[in-house]
Design an enzyme around this catalytic site. Structure first.
Site, mmCIF file in Angstrom:
data_model
loop_
_atom_site.group_PDB
_atom_site.id
_atom_site.type_symbol
_atom_site.label_atom_id
_atom_site.label_comp_id
_atom_site.label_asym_id
_atom_site.label_seq_id
_atom_site.Cartn_x
_atom_site.Cartn_y
_atom_site.Cartn_z
ATOM 1 C CE1 TYR A 57 -4.339 0.575 -0.273
ATOM 2 C CE2 TYR A 57 -4.349 -1.527 0.881
ATOM 3 C CZ TYR A 57 -5.000 -0.570 0.114
ATOM 4 O OH TYR A 57 -6.293 -0.763 -0.256
ATOM 5 C CD GLU A 59 -4.820 5.207 0.973
ATOM 6 O OE1 GLU A 59 -4.985 6.162 1.746
ATOM 7 O OE2 GLU A 59 -5.557 4.214 0.956
ATOM 8 C CG ASP A 203 -9.110 10.098 -23.717
ATOM 9 O OD1 ASP A 203 -8.126 9.336 -23.871
ATOM 10 O OD2 ASP A 203 -10.197 9.702 -23.259
ATOM 11 C CB THR A 229 -5.397 3.570 -21.374
ATOM 12 O OG1 THR A 229 -5.432 3.679 -22.797
ATOM 13 C CG2 THR A 229 -6.784 3.783 -20.808
ATOM 14 C CE LYS A 232 -7.855 1.955 -25.154
ATOM 15 N NZ LYS A 232 -7.975 2.655 -23.877
ATOM 16 N NE ARG A 238 -6.723 -3.156 -19.716
ATOM 17 C CZ ARG A 238 -7.771 -3.740 -20.316
ATOM 18 N NH1 ARG A 238 -7.614 -4.872 -20.968
ATOM 19 N NH2 ARG A 238 -8.951 -3.192 -20.281
HETATM 20 N N1 DSN Z 1 -12.524 0.175 -24.176
HETATM 21 C C1 DSN Z 1 -11.749 1.184 -24.848
HETATM 22 C C2 DSN Z 1 -11.709 0.944 -26.323
HETATM 23 O O1 DSN Z 1 -11.878 -0.199 -26.735
HETATM 24 O O2 DSN Z 1 -11.493 1.868 -27.090
HETATM 25 C C3 DSN Z 1 -12.250 2.512 -24.526
HETATM 26 O O3 DSN Z 1 -12.557 2.607 -23.173
#
Ligand code: DSN
Length: 422
Positions: A57, A59, A203, A229, A232, A238
């Site tokens: 942990y 925080e 974003d 994120t 990708k 993740r």
């Molecule tokens: N789930 C993501 C996507 O597939 O683009 C977006 O949140």
């Protein structure tokens, strides 16, 4: 045939879960994975994700924690932050958001109050739920205004964005989304945001790896807040990050913790640091450009076979195909493609007359197949399989799908993945 890193203890202690993990590794090996938001992470990223850091942990932020024992976690988070700043050239980075939606919520908490107006891209046009879509908390607790794309071009209508911004004076403007096949004009969004005194949130979840690798223009210097994120095109675990200019750093940090979250997921932080190290290494720039080259080659091959691409093509990793002229819905097509060894998702297309759960389109992305080593010369074959599958789906010809799946497995046998030894 085993998952890598190997999982002997899991197999001994919980064969039921281990069996499913092994099956998933094999599935990821045997399919052409075209889901635009997915990738294959390196074995180093997998190892960091599965480490003892999950036990801790932490925080707070480095040097200011609410728990003792941060001798190793602090330097790990410091490294992740320093690497994020270096890779993207940002003033500030927060690597603690649990994923993309919480990262976007932090922008709301930092710079808007419930009931304030926010401007984002409509979900059916290619935006994200958290850009103010009605079923999301962001659409229920704020007052969302939405822009779309031009019907004739399938591209973002910046005149509409400007007009809506002038009329509604939003506190936040979101640029980015989940189904945008074309370059996002961050300087134009910045000019609009400046004019109406809004905070511009870029974003870049989908294109972060392309930005890091120089294959898409960067929002740094244009957007005050950049959310992404990490899993990708950036090819990390993740997770998510928020980058800001110096002026907006403190508000974002306070919004992430203690505003929205408790302890950061330290195993994810370490894996983000590893992925950012990989993104800074020689080779990542070519990877990013190869993703785009593969997407362009796939777009060309699909166009040659009469597929209708939203916006007529792609500038990035993503293609959105309207299947209306192929007499099959997006959902049955996606399900048939999965059975034929080609994994993607059904998707609404702009101005879709069908329902979101049974829309007209499919969405494809080339980040994962590029990691695997597939090249532009392989794309005509993939397009041919897609066409054969869509035709077979319309005729309910299951045998044809099995034949294609076998052909797919044969090609992929020559392209190993990091998480599995065949
Ligand atoms: N789930 C993501 C996507 O597939 O683009 C977006 O949140």
């Amino acid at each position: 045939m085993t998952h890598q890193p190997a999982i002997p203890t899991l197999s001994a202690n919980d064969p039921e879960i281990a069996g499913l993990v092994e099956a998933e590794a094999a599935r990821q090996h045997d399919k052409i994975r075209l889901i635009a938001s997915e990738n294959y992470v390196s074995r180093a990223v997998l190892e960091a994700t599965g480490s003892v850091l999950t036990n801790k942990y932490s925080e707070g932020y480095s040097g200011r924690r609410y728990y003792e024992g941060q001798q190793n976690v602090d330097p790990i988070e410091d490294l992740a932050v320093a690497r994020a700043k270096a890779v993207f050239g940002a003033d500030h980075a927060n690597v603690q958001p649990y994923s993309g939606s919480p990262a976007n919520l932090a922008a709301y908490l930092a710079f808007a109050r419930p009931g304030d107006t926010v401007l984002g891209m409509a979900l059916p046009a290619g935006g994200h739920l958290t850009h103010g879509w009605s079923v999301s908390a962001t659409g229920k607790w704020f007052d969302p205004v939405r822009y779309g794309v031009r019907k004739e071009t399938g591209r973002i209508d910046l005149d509409e964005v400007r007009d809506l911004a002038r009329e509604h004076r939003p506190k936040l403007i979101f640029a980015g989304g989940t189904a945008i096949p074309r370059t996002i004009d961050f300087p134009a969004f910045a000019e609009i945001a400046r004019e109406v005194d809004a905070v511009l949130v870029a974003d870049i979840a989908h294109i972060a790896g392309l930005v890091a690798g120089g294959a898409h223009p960067s929002p740094v210097g244009h957007a005050q807040v950049i959310t992404t994120t990490t899993h990708k095109t950036l090819r990390g675990p993740r997770g998510a990050m928020i980058m800001t200019d110096a002026e907006h750093a403190k508000a974002i940090d306070k919004a992430v913790f203690p505003g929205l979250q408790g302890g950061p997921h330290n195993h994810t932080t370490a894996a983000i640091a590893v992925a950012l190290g990989e993104a800074a290494a020689p080779g990542f720039q070519s990877y990013a450009h190869d993703i785009v080259a593969n997407a362009r080659a796939l777009a060309e091959a699909l166009l040659e076979r009469g597929f209708d691409l939203v916006s007529g093509g792609t500038d990035n990793h993503l293609l959105l195909v309207d299947l209306t002229n192929k007499q099959v819905g997006g959902k049955p097509a996606a399900q048939a493609l999965d059975r034929a060894g080609i994994e993607l998702n059904y998707n609404t297309v702009p101005f879709d007359p069908r329902k979101p759960f049974d829309p007209s389109g499919i969405r494809l992305g080339t980040a994962a197949i590029t990691t695997r080593g597939l090249r532009p010369e392989h794309q005509p074959r993939i397009a041919e399989w897609i066409e054969r599958t869509v035709t077979a789906a319309a005729r309910e010809d299951e045998g044809a799908l099995e034949t294609i799946a076998a052909e797919v497995r044969e090609l992929l046998g020559a392209f190993p993945i990091p998480g599995y030894v065949a």
